[in-house]
Design a protein around this motif. Structure first.
Motif, PDB file in Angstrom:
ATOM      1  N   LEU A  69     -53.305  46.171  16.094  1.00 18.05           N
ATOM      2  CA  LEU A  69     -52.052  45.415  15.932  1.00 18.05           C
ATOM      3  C   LEU A  69     -52.151  44.320  14.881  1.00 18.05           C
ATOM      4  CD1 LEU A  69     -51.407  44.914  19.764  1.00 18.05           C
ATOM      5  CD2 LEU A  69     -50.251  46.573  18.271  1.00 18.05           C
ATOM      6  N   HIS A  70     -53.295  44.227  14.163  1.00 21.26           N
ATOM      7  CA  HIS A  70     -53.593  42.984  13.438  1.00 21.26           C
ATOM      8  C   HIS A  70     -52.605  42.634  12.329  1.00 21.26           C
ATOM      9  CE1 HIS A  70     -55.441  45.529  10.284  1.00 21.26           C
ATOM     10  NE2 HIS A  70     -55.395  44.470   9.505  1.00 21.26           N
ATOM     11  N   ASP A  71     -51.916  43.620  11.762  1.00 20.79           N
ATOM     12  CA  ASP A  71     -50.959  43.323  10.679  1.00 20.79           C
ATOM     13  C   ASP A  71     -49.505  43.396  11.134  1.00 20.79           C
ATOM     14  OD1 ASP A  71     -52.530  42.607   8.461  1.00 20.79           O
ATOM     15  OD2 ASP A  71     -52.953  44.695   7.941  1.00 20.79           O
ATOM     16  N   LYS A 106     -49.290  32.446  -2.078  1.00 22.81           N
ATOM     17  CA  LYS A 106     -50.464  33.317  -1.948  1.00 22.81           C
ATOM     18  C   LYS A 106     -51.785  32.545  -2.090  1.00 22.81           C
ATOM     19  CE  LYS A 106     -51.498  37.706  -1.495  1.00 22.81           C
ATOM     20  NZ  LYS A 106     -50.685  38.885  -1.647  1.00 22.81           N
ATOM     21  N   ALA A 107     -51.842  31.662  -3.078  1.00 15.25           N
ATOM     22  CA  ALA A 107     -53.102  30.939  -3.329  1.00 15.25           C
ATOM     23  C   ALA A 107     -53.485  30.079  -2.123  1.00 15.25           C
ATOM     24  CB  ALA A 107     -52.973  30.090  -4.585  1.00 15.25           C
ATOM     25  N   ASP A 108     -52.482  29.443  -1.495  1.00 13.17           N
ATOM     26  CA  ASP A 108     -52.759  28.616  -0.305  1.00 13.17           C
ATOM     27  C   ASP A 108     -53.235  29.484   0.851  1.00 13.17           C
ATOM     28  OD1 ASP A 108     -51.976  26.452  -1.724  1.00 13.17           O
ATOM     29  OD2 ASP A 108     -49.996  26.248  -0.773  1.00 13.17           O
ATOM     30  N   ARG A 137     -63.630  48.767   1.268  1.00 15.01           N
ATOM     31  CA  ARG A 137     -63.795  50.227   1.177  1.00 15.01           C
ATOM     32  C   ARG A 137     -62.587  50.856   0.489  1.00 15.01           C
ATOM     33  NH1 ARG A 137     -66.229  51.984   7.120  1.00 15.01           N
ATOM     34  NH2 ARG A 137     -68.362  51.268   6.755  1.00 15.01           N
ATOM     35  N   ASP A 138     -61.393  50.379   0.832  1.00 11.91           N
ATOM     36  CA  ASP A 138     -60.186  50.917   0.187  1.00 11.91           C
ATOM     37  C   ASP A 138     -60.200  50.632  -1.312  1.00 11.91           C
ATOM     38  OD1 ASP A 138     -59.173  51.955   2.494  1.00 11.91           O
ATOM     39  OD2 ASP A 138     -57.592  50.459   2.774  1.00 11.91           O
ATOM     40  N   ILE A 139     -60.596  49.422  -1.676  1.00 11.35           N
ATOM     41  CA  ILE A 139     -60.608  49.080  -3.111  1.00 11.35           C
ATOM     42  C   ILE A 139     -61.630  49.942  -3.844  1.00 11.35           C
ATOM     43  CG2 ILE A 139     -61.268  47.251  -4.744  1.00 11.35           C
ATOM     44  CD1 ILE A 139     -59.915  45.280  -2.785  1.00 11.35           C
ATOM     45  N   ASP A 146     -52.852  49.643 -10.005  1.00  9.09           N
ATOM     46  CA  ASP A 146     -52.801  48.838 -11.225  1.00  9.09           C
ATOM     47  C   ASP A 146     -53.858  47.730 -11.260  1.00  9.09           C
ATOM     48  OD1 ASP A 146     -51.722  47.518  -9.106  1.00  9.09           O
ATOM     49  OD2 ASP A 146     -50.063  46.618 -10.216  1.00  9.09           O
ATOM     50  N   TRP A 147     -54.850  47.767 -10.396  1.00  5.59           N
ATOM     51  CA  TRP A 147     -55.831  46.679 -10.360  1.00  5.59           C
ATOM     52  C   TRP A 147     -56.929  46.895 -11.406  1.00  5.59           C
ATOM     53  CZ3 TRP A 147     -57.404  44.025  -5.170  1.00  5.59           C
ATOM     54  CH2 TRP A 147     -56.238  43.519  -4.548  1.00  5.59           C
ATOM     55  N   SER A 148     -57.169  45.850 -12.204  1.00  4.76           N
ATOM     56  CA  SER A 148     -58.276  45.870 -13.159  1.00  4.76           C
ATOM     57  C   SER A 148     -59.595  45.678 -12.405  1.00  4.76           C
ATOM     58  CB  SER A 148     -58.110  44.729 -14.164  1.00  4.76           C
ATOM     59  OG  SER A 148     -58.199  43.489 -13.475  1.00  4.76           O
ATOM     60  N   ILE A 149     -60.696  45.965 -13.098  1.00  6.52           N
ATOM     61  CA  ILE A 149     -62.012  45.713 -12.487  1.00  6.52           C
ATOM     62  C   ILE A 149     -62.144  44.240 -12.115  1.00  6.52           C
ATOM     63  CG2 ILE A 149     -64.484  45.602 -12.972  1.00  6.52           C
ATOM     64  CD1 ILE A 149     -64.454  48.277 -13.749  1.00  6.52           C
ATOM     65  N   GLN A 150     -61.633  43.370 -12.981  1.00  4.19           N
ATOM     66  CA  GLN A 150     -61.750  41.933 -12.711  1.00  4.19           C
ATOM     67  C   GLN A 150     -61.024  41.557 -11.419  1.00  4.19           C
ATOM     68  OE1 GLN A 150     -59.815  39.366 -15.490  1.00  4.19           O
ATOM     69  NE2 GLN A 150     -60.696  37.535 -14.546  1.00  4.19           N
ATOM     70  N   ARG A 151     -59.839  42.129 -11.226  1.00  2.24           N
ATOM     71  CA  ARG A 151     -59.091  41.806 -10.010  1.00  2.24           C
ATOM     72  C   ARG A 151     -59.818  42.334  -8.772  1.00  2.24           C
ATOM     73  NH1 ARG A 151     -52.708  42.101  -8.701  1.00  2.24           N
ATOM     74  NH2 ARG A 151     -52.888  41.060  -6.680  1.00  2.24           N
ATOM     75  N   LYS A 152     -60.398  43.523  -8.887  1.00  4.37           N
ATOM     76  CA  LYS A 152     -61.181  44.049  -7.755  1.00  4.37           C
ATOM     77  C   LYS A 152     -62.367  43.136  -7.467  1.00  4.37           C
ATOM     78  CE  LYS A 152     -60.120  48.859  -8.965  1.00  4.37           C
ATOM     79  NZ  LYS A 152     -60.672  50.083  -9.547  1.00  4.37           N
TER      80      LYS A 152
HETATM   81  P1  NDP Z   1     -52.853  41.224  -2.603  1.00  3.74           P
HETATM   82  O1  NDP Z   1     -52.928  40.295  -1.452  1.00  3.74           O
HETATM   83  O2  NDP Z   1     -51.536  41.385  -3.277  1.00  3.74           O
HETATM   84  O3  NDP Z   1     -53.417  42.644  -2.176  1.00  3.74           O
HETATM   85  C1  NDP Z   1     -54.557  42.771  -1.376  1.00  3.74           C
HETATM   86  C2  NDP Z   1     -54.119  43.096   0.035  1.00  3.74           C
HETATM   87  O4  NDP Z   1     -53.325  44.280   0.024  1.00  3.74           O
HETATM   88  C3  NDP Z   1     -55.298  43.397   0.931  1.00  3.74           C
HETATM   89  O5  NDP Z   1     -55.783  42.214   1.513  1.00  3.74           O
HETATM   90  C4  NDP Z   1     -54.676  44.346   1.947  1.00  3.74           C
HETATM   91  O6  NDP Z   1     -54.082  43.513   2.931  1.00  3.74           O
HETATM   92  C5  NDP Z   1     -53.557  45.042   1.205  1.00  3.74           C
HETATM   93  N1  NDP Z   1     -53.797  46.417   0.723  1.00  3.74           N
HETATM   94  C6  NDP Z   1     -52.891  47.429   0.756  1.00  3.74           C
HETATM   95  N2  NDP Z   1     -53.361  48.523   0.182  1.00  3.74           N
HETATM   96  C7  NDP Z   1     -54.631  48.258  -0.221  1.00  3.74           C
HETATM   97  C8  NDP Z   1     -55.628  49.031  -0.868  1.00  3.74           C
HETATM   98  N3  NDP Z   1     -55.436  50.321  -1.219  1.00  3.74           N
HETATM   99  N4  NDP Z   1     -56.801  48.446  -1.160  1.00  3.74           N
HETATM  100  C9  NDP Z   1     -57.008  47.157  -0.811  1.00  3.74           C
HETATM  101  N5  NDP Z   1     -56.094  46.350  -0.194  1.00  3.74           N
HETATM  102  C10 NDP Z   1     -54.887  46.915   0.104  1.00  3.74           C
HETATM  103  O7  NDP Z   1     -53.826  40.904  -3.731  1.00  3.74           O
HETATM  104  P2  NDP Z   1     -54.826  39.739  -3.872  1.00  3.74           P
HETATM  105  O8  NDP Z   1     -55.656  39.595  -2.662  1.00  3.74           O
HETATM  106  O9  NDP Z   1     -55.509  39.967  -5.138  1.00  3.74           O
HETATM  107  O10 NDP Z   1     -53.879  38.458  -3.902  1.00  3.74           O
HETATM  108  C11 NDP Z   1     -53.057  38.156  -4.903  1.00  3.74           C
HETATM  109  C12 NDP Z   1     -53.734  37.093  -5.703  1.00  3.74           C
HETATM  110  O11 NDP Z   1     -54.219  37.730  -6.867  1.00  3.74           O
HETATM  111  C13 NDP Z   1     -52.845  35.983  -6.107  1.00  3.74           C
HETATM  112  O12 NDP Z   1     -53.403  34.763  -5.658  1.00  3.74           O
HETATM  113  C14 NDP Z   1     -52.802  36.055  -7.633  1.00  3.74           C
HETATM  114  O13 NDP Z   1     -52.995  34.784  -8.204  1.00  3.74           O
HETATM  115  C15 NDP Z   1     -53.945  36.929  -7.988  1.00  3.74           C
HETATM  116  N6  NDP Z   1     -53.694  37.862  -9.060  1.00  3.74           N
HETATM  117  C16 NDP Z   1     -54.748  38.238  -9.817  1.00  3.74           C
HETATM  118  C17 NDP Z   1     -54.587  39.117 -10.856  1.00  3.74           C
HETATM  119  C18 NDP Z   1     -55.775  39.533 -11.647  1.00  3.74           C
HETATM  120  O14 NDP Z   1     -55.691  40.418 -12.472  1.00  3.74           O
HETATM  121  N7  NDP Z   1     -56.940  38.913 -11.423  1.00  3.74           N
HETATM  122  C19 NDP Z   1     -53.278  39.670 -11.193  1.00  3.74           C
HETATM  123  C20 NDP Z   1     -52.235  39.253 -10.298  1.00  3.74           C
HETATM  124  C21 NDP Z   1     -52.463  38.370  -9.283  1.00  3.74           C
HETATM  125  P3  NDP Z   1     -53.864  43.928   4.477  1.00  3.74           P
HETATM  126  O15 NDP Z   1     -55.172  44.238   5.101  1.00  3.74           O
HETATM  127  O16 NDP Z   1     -53.198  42.713   5.058  1.00  3.74           O
HETATM  128  O17 NDP Z   1     -52.963  45.097   4.406  1.00  3.74           O
END
Ligand code: NDP
Ligand code: ZN
Length: 189
Positions: A69-71, A106-108, A137-139, A146-152
């Motif tokens: 139920l966590h989400d 989001k940042a907070d 594991r999902d990542i 659309d996630w870059s390596i840096q974002r991952k």
């Molecule tokens: P999100 O919070 O938007 O996405 C991650 C969350 O999505 C996970 O915690 C998970 O949450 C859920 N999720 C759903 N599908 C997947 C999947 N296939 N794999 C992994 N997670 C999944 O992203 P961020 O955690 O990165 O938070 C956004 C932050 O990123 C902002 O603070 C912003 O500043 C920054 N940002 C960075 C960018 C960059 O390129 N570095 C670009 C844009 C934003 P759950 O378990 O709750 O479902």
């Protein structure tokens, strides 16, 4: 346990887990994960409960139900009162402990997860650990398209910052997290 005909009886725990699965599946029915195939959202809560029970050996019913139920409160219209009514206050409290305040930027929210990690209950820490392992594991296996390596990498490192503040609760789960973190994406030059 078997009845006189030899059939295996369904234990109370199984019944509650099925109720939670049906409840979460209904609440998340129109949601998808962020991977390229847009997997059904319910795969994620199921992955947490499966990891906790079958990989980490966590048999605490409240933890398993809270994982399923966590989400629901964070991502659907589910209320605390609904969870209390169907699953009891203990389960509702665990879910609330792992629920972000979505009115915050989001940042907070990300900073508060790090700050709060050390102060949540043991049961909530188990759910939080499983959530971070499953998201890493999902990542790794099916990342947001659309996630870059840096974002991952940023996500991996933020998840580690959260987990580092709740360690000491379950060595097996923490080891699973560390093994998953070892797969942190790298730039190949
Ligand atoms: P999100 O919070 O938007 O996405 C991650 C969350 O999505 C996970 O915690 C998970 O949450 C859920 N999720 C759903 N599908 C997947 C999947 N296939 N794999 C992994 N997670 C999944 O992203 P961020 O955690 O990165 O938070 C956004 C932050 O990123 C902002 O603070 C912003 O500043 C920054 N940002 C960075 C960018 C960059 O390129 N570095 C670009 C844009 C934003 P759950 O378990 O709750 O479902
Ligand atoms: Zn989650």
């Amino acid at each position: 346990m078997r009845d006189r005909g030899g059939a295996v009886k369904i234990a109370g725990m199984t019944k509650q887990l099925m109720t939670a699965l049906a409840f979460a599946a209904d609440k998340h029915r129109n949601q998808r994960r962020k991977d390229a195939d847009a997997s059904p959202y319910i795969n994620h809560p199921i992955a947490l409960a499966n990891l906790l029970l079958n990989e980490a050996g966590v048999e605490d019913q409240r933890v398993l139900i809270a994982a399923i139920l966590h989400d629901t409160i964070e991502d659907t219209d589910t209320t605390e009162q609904e969870l209390v009514k169907h699953f009891g206050k203990d389960v509702a409290d665990i879910v609330l402990e792992v629920t972000d305040d979505k009115t915050l930027p989001k940042a907070d929210r990300k900073r508060l997860q790090i700050e709060h990690a050390a102060h949540i209950s043991r049961r909530a820490k188990l759910v939080k650990l499983a959530d971070k392992i499953c998201n890493l594991r999902d990542i790794t296996a099916s990342p947001p398209a659309d996630w870059s390596i840096q974002r991952k990498q940023e996500y991996f490192d933020w998840a580690k910052s959260v987990v580092d503040r709740l360690r000491g609760v379950h060595p097996g789960l923490e080891h699973l997290f560390d093994k998953t973190y070892d797969g942190r994406p790298r730039l190949v030059i």
